[in-house]
Design an enzyme around this catalytic site. Structure first.
Site, PDB file in Angstrom:
ATOM      1  CD  GLU A 155       1.311  -7.065  -1.504  1.00 29.73           C
ATOM      2  OE1 GLU A 155       1.238  -6.130  -0.700  1.00 29.73           O
ATOM      3  OE2 GLU A 155       0.660  -7.098  -2.564  1.00 29.73           O
TER       4      GLU A 155
ATOM      5  CB  THR B  50       8.397   1.975  -1.466  1.00 23.50           C
ATOM      6  OG1 THR B  50       9.037   1.918  -0.192  1.00 23.50           O
ATOM      7  CG2 THR B  50       9.383   2.502  -2.465  1.00 23.50           C
TER       8      THR B  50
ATOM      9  CG  LEU C 146      13.548  -0.561  -1.294  1.00 24.62           C
ATOM     10  CD1 LEU C 146      13.277  -2.052  -1.411  1.00 24.62           C
ATOM     11  CD2 LEU C 146      12.440   0.215  -1.993  1.00 24.62           C
ATOM     12  N   GLY C 147      14.719   1.741   2.769  1.00 27.40           N
ATOM     13  CA  GLY C 147      14.449   2.073   4.176  1.00 27.40           C
ATOM     14  C   GLY C 147      13.802   0.909   4.918  1.00 27.40           C
TER      15      GLY C 147
ATOM     16  CE1 TYR D 225      -2.620  -5.327   1.839  1.00 26.55           C
ATOM     17  CE2 TYR D 225      -0.245  -5.491   2.193  1.00 26.55           C
ATOM     18  CZ  TYR D 225      -1.327  -5.272   1.357  1.00 26.55           C
ATOM     19  OH  TYR D 225      -1.099  -5.030   0.024  1.00 26.55           O
TER      20      TYR D 225
ATOM     21  CG  ASP E 108      -3.656  -1.399   0.858  1.00 26.07           C
ATOM     22  OD1 ASP E 108      -4.878  -1.165   0.697  1.00 26.07           O
ATOM     23  OD2 ASP E 108      -2.850  -1.418  -0.080  1.00 26.07           O
TER      24      ASP E 108
ATOM     25  CB  CYS F 264     -15.179   5.599  -9.706  1.00 21.10           C
ATOM     26  SG  CYS F 264     -15.136   4.282  -8.477  1.00 21.10           S
TER      27      CYS F 264
ATOM     28  CB  THR G  79       8.735   7.741  12.128  1.00 13.60           C
ATOM     29  OG1 THR G  79       9.779   7.987  13.059  1.00 13.60           O
ATOM     30  CG2 THR G  79       8.821   6.321  11.591  1.00 13.60           C
TER      31      THR G  79
HETATM   32 FE1  SF4 Z   1     -13.841   6.597  -4.575  1.00 16.83          FE
HETATM   33 FE2  SF4 Z   1     -15.338   8.292  -5.999  1.00 16.83          FE
HETATM   34 FE3  SF4 Z   1     -15.227   5.691  -6.618  1.00 16.83          FE
HETATM   35 FE4  SF4 Z   1     -16.471   6.494  -4.411  1.00 16.83          FE
HETATM   36  S1  SF4 Z   1     -17.024   6.958  -6.538  1.00 16.83           S
HETATM   37  S2  SF4 Z   1     -15.085   4.748  -4.597  1.00 16.83           S
HETATM   38  S3  SF4 Z   1     -15.171   8.189  -3.781  1.00 16.83           S
HETATM   39  S4  SF4 Z   1     -13.541   7.181  -6.729  1.00 16.83           S
END
Ligand code: SF4
Length: 370
Positions: free
Chosen positions: A41, A47, A84-85, A124, A142, A222, A319
């Site tokens: 993490e 990175t 890695l900075g 996080y 994140d 998705c 930065t």
């Molecule tokens: Fe992201 Fe598209 Fe999935 Fe919505 S439908 S969470 S915009 S990839």
């Protein structure tokens, strides 16, 4: 459009259905060791995964647990981190390991609150370790999670701003709490999930990293598209709202590669400086890009007479700063006294933790026949 508890529950279910078949194989996903998860993490902050994999493997071979990290020489830790900075992360990791040894008997703390009390570990990272390694229903937020959540709910406003950020943490919390004590989730071996909370948080990040991309998200692929307000409105790329770009500040330096025979002059950065403890070729910041290097070197090594020739220009960013280092080479007949610096052969310099912007000079020096 809001994200109701019922909708969040369907979203969590869709992520848990999707993730086991889409989890990328990463070495830290083959372990539930909180130490290994923690190191991954902190390395992954800023990175990319493919860059981190060899670093993580090297680190875990050399420093496989908190006790070994606590005892390691600082130079070893910095060397393993080199490139890695953000070196304060490596230093904080060692401080945290020392605390694990002295205050927790060498065992990684078991709860999110205790993990968060270690140096360099914020909300996080503590949530990521507690959920991934221990299956605690601890939220994570994140950049990837922010993108997915703001799009799912078409949440406007700066996601780093106080109110929007609090809303996003709240949503991330509801999502992961909703799957605690729930279904079992099994990845394809050799990957391991500690449980549904572990899989949910990792799945959310994975979706942001591989499907819900900043530009051109793959909405058709998705698993959340039927729940996603931004996708349905055809406005996915409008979220999250863009923060104002910081003003870029140019900075200029003169850097000197000075050689006597086969040794070079190098100096170590001080405790209070960025990259503290790292070595570098002597350099000094100047007011402009045209500063005379012969005048500038007077501030570093007063009274030194040396003929300087330009070696190369190094440009890099830290930065909001755009750094330009004009590098000059000089051959000396003898070593000046009381420089407070060190003379080293190139092979010795290669073994030191060295600032990465200047590492590209090594090849030039080798080519020049050092
Ligand atoms: Fe992201 Fe598209 Fe999935 Fe919505 S439908 S969470 S915009 S990839």
């Amino acid at each position: 459009m809001g994200l109701s508890p019922a909708k969040l529950s369907r979203i969590a279910g869709a992520i848990l259905d999707w993730f086991p078949d889409h989890a990328r194989d990463m070495p830290w996903r083959r372990t539930l060791d909180p130490y290994g998860v923690w190191i991954s993490e902190i390395m992954l902050q800023q990175t990319q995964v493919k860059t981190v994999i060899p670093y993580w493997n090297r680190w875990m071979r050399r420093l496989p647990d908190a006790a070994k990290l606590a005892r390691a020489r600082e130079a070893t830790v910095l060397k393993l981190w080199e490139g890695l900075g953000y070196y304060s992360r490596a230093r904080n990791a060692q401080k945290a390991a020392q605390m694990i040894v002295t205050e927790h008997g060498g065992r990684f703390p078991r709860s999110r609150e205790l993990i968060e009390s270690l140096p360099g570990i914020g909300r996080y990272t503590a949530g990521a370790i507690a959920s991934i390694a221990y299956d605690e229903p601890a939220p994570i937020l994140d950049g990837n999670v922010i993108r997915v959540l703001t799009r799912l709910g078409m949440i406007p406003g700066d996601p780093k701003g106080k109110e929007v950020n609090a809303t996003l943490w709240e949503l991330a919390g509801q999502l992961v709490e909703g799957v605690a004590d729930g279904r079992g989730v099994r990845p394809a071996p050799p990957l391991k999930f500690a449980g549904a909370c572990s899989a949910l948080n990792q799945g959310l990040m994975e979706l942001g990293a591989t499907v819900c991309l900043p530009a051109k998200p793959a909405c058709l692929l998705c698993p959340l598209r039927e729940h996603c307000a931004a996708a349905q409105a055809g406005r996915a790329e409008d979220f999250p709202s863009k923060a104002k770009k910081p003003v870029i500040t140019p900075r200029h330096f003169c850097t000197y590669v000075l050689r006597v025979g086969d040794v070079y002059l190098v100096s170590q950065r001080g405790e209070d400086e960025v990259n503290a403890g790292f070595w570098e070729f002597p350099n000094r910041e100047t007011d402009s890009a045209e500063a005379d290097p012969r005048e500038v070197i007077e501030h570093l090594l007063p009274g030194l007479t040396v003929e300087l020739r330009p070696l190369r220009v190094i440009r890099h960013s830290i930065t909001r700063y755009r750094m330009t280092q004009r590098v000059f080479f000089g051959e000396l007949k003898r070593r000046p006294r009381n420089t407070g610096m060190r003379w080293c052969r190139l092979d010795e310099i290669r073994g030191l933790p060295f600032v990465s912007a200047q590492r590209r000079l090594f090849k030039d020096l080798e080519a020049a026949g050092s």
